[in-house]
Write an enzyme that holds these catalytic residues in place. Sequence first.
Site, short mmCIF file in Angstrom:
data_model
loop_
_atom_site.label_atom_id
_atom_site.label_comp_id
_atom_site.label_asym_id
_atom_site.label_seq_id
_atom_site.Cartn_x
_atom_site.Cartn_y
_atom_site.Cartn_z
N ARG A 145 1.04 -2.71 19.50
CA ARG A 145 0.79 -1.88 18.33
C ARG A 145 1.11 -2.61 17.02
O ARG A 145 0.87 -2.08 15.93
CB ARG A 145 1.64 -0.60 18.40
CG ARG A 145 1.35 0.27 19.61
CD ARG A 145 2.38 1.39 19.73
NE ARG A 145 2.19 2.42 18.73
CZ ARG A 145 1.55 3.57 18.94
NH1 ARG A 145 1.04 3.84 20.13
NH2 ARG A 145 1.43 4.46 17.98
N TYR A 148 -1.23 -3.10 13.84
CA TYR A 148 -1.34 -1.97 12.91
C TYR A 148 -0.02 -1.74 12.18
O TYR A 148 0.02 -1.67 10.95
CB TYR A 148 -1.75 -0.72 13.69
CG TYR A 148 -2.03 0.48 12.82
CD1 TYR A 148 -3.11 0.50 11.95
CD2 TYR A 148 -1.22 1.61 12.87
CE1 TYR A 148 -3.38 1.61 11.16
CE2 TYR A 148 -1.47 2.72 12.09
CZ TYR A 148 -2.55 2.72 11.23
OH TYR A 148 -2.80 3.82 10.44
N GLY A 210 5.33 14.64 28.40
CA GLY A 210 4.76 15.68 27.55
C GLY A 210 5.79 16.26 26.59
O GLY A 210 5.45 17.09 25.75
#
Length: 331
Positions: A145, A148, A210
């Site tokens: 990542r 970015y 989650g």
Amino acid sequence: MRTVAKRVLVTGGAGFLGSHLCERLIAQGHDVLCVDNYFTGRKANIAHLLQEPNFEAMRHDVTHPLFVEVDEIYNLACPASPIHYQFDPVQTTKTSVIGAINMLGLAKRVKAKIFQASTSEVYGDPVMHPQPESYRGNVNPIGPRACYDEGKRCAETLFFDYYRQHHLRIRVVRIFNTYGPRMHPNDGRVVSNFIVQALRNEPITLYGSGNQTRAFCYVDDLIEGFLRMMAAPDDITGPMNLGNPVETSVAELAKLVVELTGSRSKIVYRPLPIDDPTQRCPDISQAKAILEWEPRMALRTGLQRTIRYFDTLLTERGEMPANDAEAVAAE
């Protein structure tokens, strides 16, 4: 009192956020030049603006210099979802860094005020919660990542160096999770992923447990924050967080999308991607105090509007059975 018309450049103007910004600027009576290389931007996002006499679209990549005369620059150009920015990570870094250099050079030449769309990703996987602007982050500079995260961090560095060295009028905002109509259907972001999967009655993919949280800001609220930041006095440079301080777990979001779409989708679990933050929530005390800004759109209402957009998009593409499309439209 009517706003004084300005010549405004929006890079990344055919993207999700850029197209909404162009729309608002045109409504205010400004002349808008939309620049985009259409890597993630879509012509359909701005097609309805082409008939406006004060709107112009130009295909251009900000890694190359641009010579135009403008009063204000909104620099939004950069793929913003992991799927897109990891597709060509070197180009992503170039877009953030060289793009910033080119736009800052343009602003310096024409004495324009310039706005940088930075990101909450500059905080990495935060160990401080919620994240204030003073937090310096926990970023992996060599991870997948980083193109970015570090690209945007370097862009912020450049903006503040131009501010100190060349006295440019800068505005830097750090954008947290934003959703709404015109999101790219294949951007891999959680809201678009869940809605598209639910409308197709496909399994909804949940990464990790989650329990990781996000704070979802509706696009109209965010654009209002952009405009207020640009209109602020010149000693208000940022960086300033713009986002929704109300946290929602990814699992809660999935259940709400299933409910609102009436989907038959089941939830399936997959491993959490590398360096994916487990918590992301802004401290927006500065935005409240200085800009008198905070999000107003309720998540349920914003999701309903976003679902209607994707329902229409998928139906037009023939990717939804007609009976399913009619059922969603009736919700």
